[in-house]
Design a protein around this motif. Structure first.
Motif, mmCIF file in Angstrom:
data_model
loop_
_atom_site.group_PDB
_atom_site.id
_atom_site.type_symbol
_atom_site.label_atom_id
_atom_site.label_comp_id
_atom_site.label_asym_id
_atom_site.label_seq_id
_atom_site.Cartn_x
_atom_site.Cartn_y
_atom_site.Cartn_z
ATOM 1 N N LEU A 85 -0.293 10.595 -0.398
ATOM 2 C CA LEU A 85 1.110 10.146 -0.477
ATOM 3 C C LEU A 85 1.705 10.375 -1.865
ATOM 4 O O LEU A 85 2.839 10.838 -1.993
ATOM 5 C CB LEU A 85 1.221 8.665 -0.121
ATOM 6 C CG LEU A 85 0.927 8.301 1.335
ATOM 7 C CD1 LEU A 85 1.147 6.811 1.563
ATOM 8 C CD2 LEU A 85 1.812 9.098 2.298
ATOM 9 N N LEU A 86 0.900 10.066 -2.908
ATOM 10 C CA LEU A 86 1.480 10.077 -4.260
ATOM 11 C C LEU A 86 1.509 11.482 -4.866
ATOM 12 O O LEU A 86 2.527 11.902 -5.409
ATOM 13 C CB LEU A 86 0.683 9.134 -5.161
ATOM 14 C CG LEU A 86 0.678 7.671 -4.687
ATOM 15 C CD1 LEU A 86 -0.255 6.819 -5.530
ATOM 16 C CD2 LEU A 86 2.090 7.098 -4.712
ATOM 17 N N ARG A 112 4.524 13.124 -2.937
ATOM 18 C CA ARG A 112 5.411 12.613 -4.014
ATOM 19 C C ARG A 112 6.205 11.375 -3.592
ATOM 20 O O ARG A 112 7.417 11.293 -3.814
ATOM 21 C CB ARG A 112 6.371 13.707 -4.489
ATOM 22 C CG ARG A 112 5.696 14.990 -4.847
ATOM 23 C CD ARG A 112 5.727 15.178 -6.355
ATOM 24 N NE ARG A 112 4.704 16.149 -6.764
ATOM 25 C CZ ARG A 112 3.869 15.980 -7.783
ATOM 26 N NH1 ARG A 112 3.894 14.878 -8.471
ATOM 27 N NH2 ARG A 112 3.000 16.906 -8.103
ATOM 28 N N VAL A 113 5.535 10.468 -2.936
ATOM 29 C CA VAL A 113 6.188 9.222 -2.497
ATOM 30 C C VAL A 113 6.514 8.356 -3.719
ATOM 31 O O VAL A 113 5.713 8.237 -4.647
ATOM 32 C CB VAL A 113 5.251 8.476 -1.510
ATOM 33 C CG1 VAL A 113 5.657 7.030 -1.328
ATOM 34 C CG2 VAL A 113 5.240 9.198 -0.173
ATOM 35 N N ILE A 143 10.148 5.828 2.644
ATOM 36 C CA ILE A 143 9.618 5.402 3.948
ATOM 37 C C ILE A 143 8.392 6.251 4.311
ATOM 38 O O ILE A 143 8.403 7.478 4.168
ATOM 39 C CB ILE A 143 10.682 5.594 5.049
ATOM 40 C CG1 ILE A 143 11.920 4.742 4.765
ATOM 41 C CG2 ILE A 143 10.122 5.279 6.441
ATOM 42 C CD1 ILE A 143 11.697 3.251 4.888
ATOM 43 N N VAL A 144 7.358 5.568 4.787
ATOM 44 C CA VAL A 144 6.144 6.232 5.279
ATOM 45 C C VAL A 144 5.898 5.699 6.694
ATOM 46 O O VAL A 144 6.128 4.518 6.953
ATOM 47 C CB VAL A 144 4.937 5.889 4.370
ATOM 48 C CG1 VAL A 144 3.645 6.457 4.925
ATOM 49 C CG2 VAL A 144 5.168 6.402 2.953
ATOM 50 N N ASP A 168 -5.378 2.907 -1.552
ATOM 51 C CA ASP A 168 -5.824 3.725 -2.690
ATOM 52 C C ASP A 168 -6.649 4.862 -2.115
ATOM 53 O O ASP A 168 -6.567 5.129 -0.909
ATOM 54 C CB ASP A 168 -6.595 2.869 -3.719
ATOM 55 C CG ASP A 168 -7.762 2.120 -3.089
ATOM 56 O OD1 ASP A 168 -8.124 2.432 -1.935
ATOM 57 O OD2 ASP A 168 -8.311 1.208 -3.735
ATOM 58 N N GLY A 169 -7.426 5.549 -2.931
ATOM 59 C CA GLY A 169 -8.290 6.619 -2.422
ATOM 60 C C GLY A 169 -7.503 7.796 -1.878
ATOM 61 O O GLY A 169 -6.393 8.094 -2.334
ATOM 62 N N ASN A 170 -8.086 8.433 -0.844
ATOM 63 C CA ASN A 170 -7.504 9.683 -0.326
ATOM 64 C C ASN A 170 -6.096 9.521 0.221
ATOM 65 O O ASN A 170 -5.250 10.377 0.004
ATOM 66 C CB ASN A 170 -8.377 10.233 0.807
ATOM 67 C CG ASN A 170 -9.678 10.773 0.271
ATOM 68 O OD1 ASN A 170 -9.800 10.983 -0.939
ATOM 69 N ND2 ASN A 170 -10.647 10.972 1.153
#
Ligand code: SAH
Length: 253
Positions: A37-38, A42-43, A48-49, A30-32
């Protein structure tokens, strides 16, 4: 025949995480990191990350349980082992905020193993924000593909640094009053090595004598012009890397 798409995809975001990575390890985020990412990358579920933790190499992870502000990344496969970086330390007097940040970023990109802030008599800045410096190291490592983060030492005074200097490590000392040329000096001392760069105000004559008295010290000149401390740190590090670091290993990306 159509080319096989690269796996992991070249566009996969890359992120440093504090968790210890391994097969099937699920990393809640969560957080930064999640925001990056989100909202920025726009994951979505199933994307895949690439993750690294500074000790277990790089891992491909699948995004799961993607929500507005958090997600889980599940490691599927190691994509790279932990790298070994050249045994080169950068010992730098703290300088103004943006400039020391630049030094940290470039040191990481250039492959420095350890960054040591050193307080000297003419240091205008006598504190360093280690959290901020570390954030710059992490960001640079994410961007440049490092799997090992540079170590970040606590700030030491110059006398303390010299007193505990390891016997087997050469200390190249950027001396604005003159010294050996880098090509003479770097090739003859492949490592372990370190570079010491002074603050905006330079070293005092007493400090210079003290450094030169260390048997492992080699004063070096960076040419006839006075460089800003950050330029000196970055330029000399690049020269050492080109002579003795890993720039000679050619890898096709
Ligand atoms: N105020 C000082 C310069 C300091 S420059 C003066 O006017 O003399 C900051 C640091 O960068 C120096 O302490 C030194 O470590 C490094 N540096 C800058 N130019 C250099 C050069 N030409 N050769 C070697 N080191 C240099």
């Amino acid at each position: 025949m159509p080319a096989t798409p690269a796996w992991p995809p070249r566009s996969a975001p890359r992120l440093y995480v504090e968790a210890t990575l391994g097969p099937d390890v699920a990393v809640p985020l969560d957080g930064n990191g999640a925001h990056y990412l989100l909202s920025v990358m726009r994951v979505r579920d199933g994307d895949i990350v690439l993750l690294f933790d500074g000790q277990s190499g790089e891992w491909a992870a699948v995004a799961e349980q993607v929500r507005k502000r958090d997600l889980v990344l599940r490691c599927t496969q190691q994509t790279r082992p932990l790298e070994s970086v050249p045994d080169f330390w950068l010992c730098a007097a703290p300088i103004k905020k943006g400039r020391i940040d630049l030094v940290a970023e470039k040191a990481c990109e250039l492959g420095v193993a350890r960054l040591v802030p050193v307080r000297t008599e003419r240091s205008v800045v006598d504190k360093v924000n280690l959290d901020r410096l570390r954030a710059h190291l992490v960001e640079a490592a994410e961007q440049c593909g490092r799997t090992a983060l540079p170590d970040l030492a606590d700030m030491v005074t110059l006398p303390a640094l010299l007193e505990s200097w390891p016997e087997d490590r050469v200390l190249f000392f950027a001396d604005e009053t003159g010294g050996l040329t880098m090509d003479q000096c770097f090739a003859a001392n492949p490592g372990p090595a370190a570079l010491l760069v002074g603050p905006e105000g330079g070293f005092t004559p007493a400090e210079r004598d003290r450094i030169r008295a260390l048997p492992q010290a080699r004063p070096i000149s960076l040419g006839p012009r006075i460089l800003r401390a950050e330029t000196a740190a970055i330029a000399a590090t690049a020269c050492w890397m080109a002579a003795n670091g890993d720039w000679t290993r050619c890898e096709t990306k």
